[in-house]
Enzyme design. Sequence first.
Site, PDB file in Angstrom:
ATOM      1  CE1 TYR A   1      72.701   1.017  22.842  1.00  0.00           C
ATOM      2  CE2 TYR A   1      74.570   0.319  23.843  1.00  0.00           C
ATOM      3  CZ  TYR A   1      73.658   0.313  22.653  1.00  0.00           C
ATOM      4  OH  TYR A   1      74.001  -0.344  21.693  1.00  0.00           O
TER       5      TYR A   1
ATOM      6  CE  LYS B   1      70.536  -1.402  21.613  1.00  0.00           C
ATOM      7  NZ  LYS B   1      69.729  -1.733  20.462  1.00  0.00           N
TER       8      LYS B   1
END
Length: 262
Positions: free
Chosen positions: A152, A156
């Site tokens: 994750y 980003k």
Amino acid sequence: MDQPVLLTGAGGRVGQAILGHIGDAYDWRLLDREPLPDEKIPASVDRTNVYVADVTDETAVKNAMDGVYAVIHLAGDPRPEAPWDSVLRNNIDGTQKMYQAAVDAGVEKFAFASSNHAVGAYETEERTPDMYRSHHEFRLDGNELPRPSNLYGVSKATGETLGRYYHDHHDISVVNVRIGNLTQHHPPKEYERGQAMWLSYRDCAHLFECCLEADYDYEIVYGISDNDRKYYSIDRAREVLGYDPVDNSAEYTFEGEPLDEV
Ligand SMILES: NC(=O)C1=CN([C@@H]2O[C@H](COP(=O)(O)OP(=O)(O)OC[C@H]3O[C@@H](n4cnc5c(N)ncnc54)[C@H](O)[C@@H]3O)[C@@H](O)[C@H]2O)C=CC1
Ligand SMILES: O=C1O[C@H](COP(=O)(O)O)[C@@H](O)[C@H](O)[C@H]1O
């Protein structure tokens, strides 16, 4: 600002924090893949400006982007444990589609919801838990390289790099907000790390309003309240965006009770 602002992921926590405080201050276009119930839509927003669409759908995104001045891009999979296929699709591909549509439509500003997890690996065994405490002087300020905690976080950091590319090649103003831990009414309970990176709802709305109003080129800032405990500097957000947060997790007990009520 009279021109429309497109808010993706409008039905989620961050989107609702923003709309709950500045929902009547802008000419919003709201986009989310889930239909938004009436209570999630500010009274000033007409249903014709609410788009039920996926950010990976180029046609739908192009349609929603027409005539837009600025974008706040929140939509994506927010789970730190999200699997690669989900972050690849929702966070990386979705963000690229959003940027491409934005530059094609001549959008001026793009605020991207990045995350603390883009830099979570700076929280080494040697530094923790001391770095979560108010006496500790370690700070990340946005100039450091990404060190993601998980896939994750990789997505980003990739979103931030997509912004770098689209800024350098298409001149769109980009701000990446590495959001800490957003919770409503009180900081995360009994969680030192969370209290060090707490972002209150009203500070969140104010920070994204700053992203709409300030002038900047390409920026990475941290999105936390003015917590005594902190390992993220908010100096850049103050200097470039005029961010002036009002909340501080030190005004609550470790269990989340306001100190003035204890
Ligand atoms: N809540 C927090 O403390 C933090 C949030 N963030 C980031 O902020 C953004 C918003 O997070 P939250 O509001 O907490 O998440 P959330 O899950 O509450 O909201 C996300 C919204 O985006 C929508 N969405 C997801 N994928 C989509 C897609 N492919 N197309 C269209 N809509 C889609 C969902 O339906 C949902 O309404 C995320 O990008 C997350 O990574 C970053 C750091 C901390
Ligand atoms: O990026 C995010 O970070 C927050 C805080 O991380 P956590 O590991 O301390 O929970 C998280 O709550 C949020 O869901 C996520 O999008």
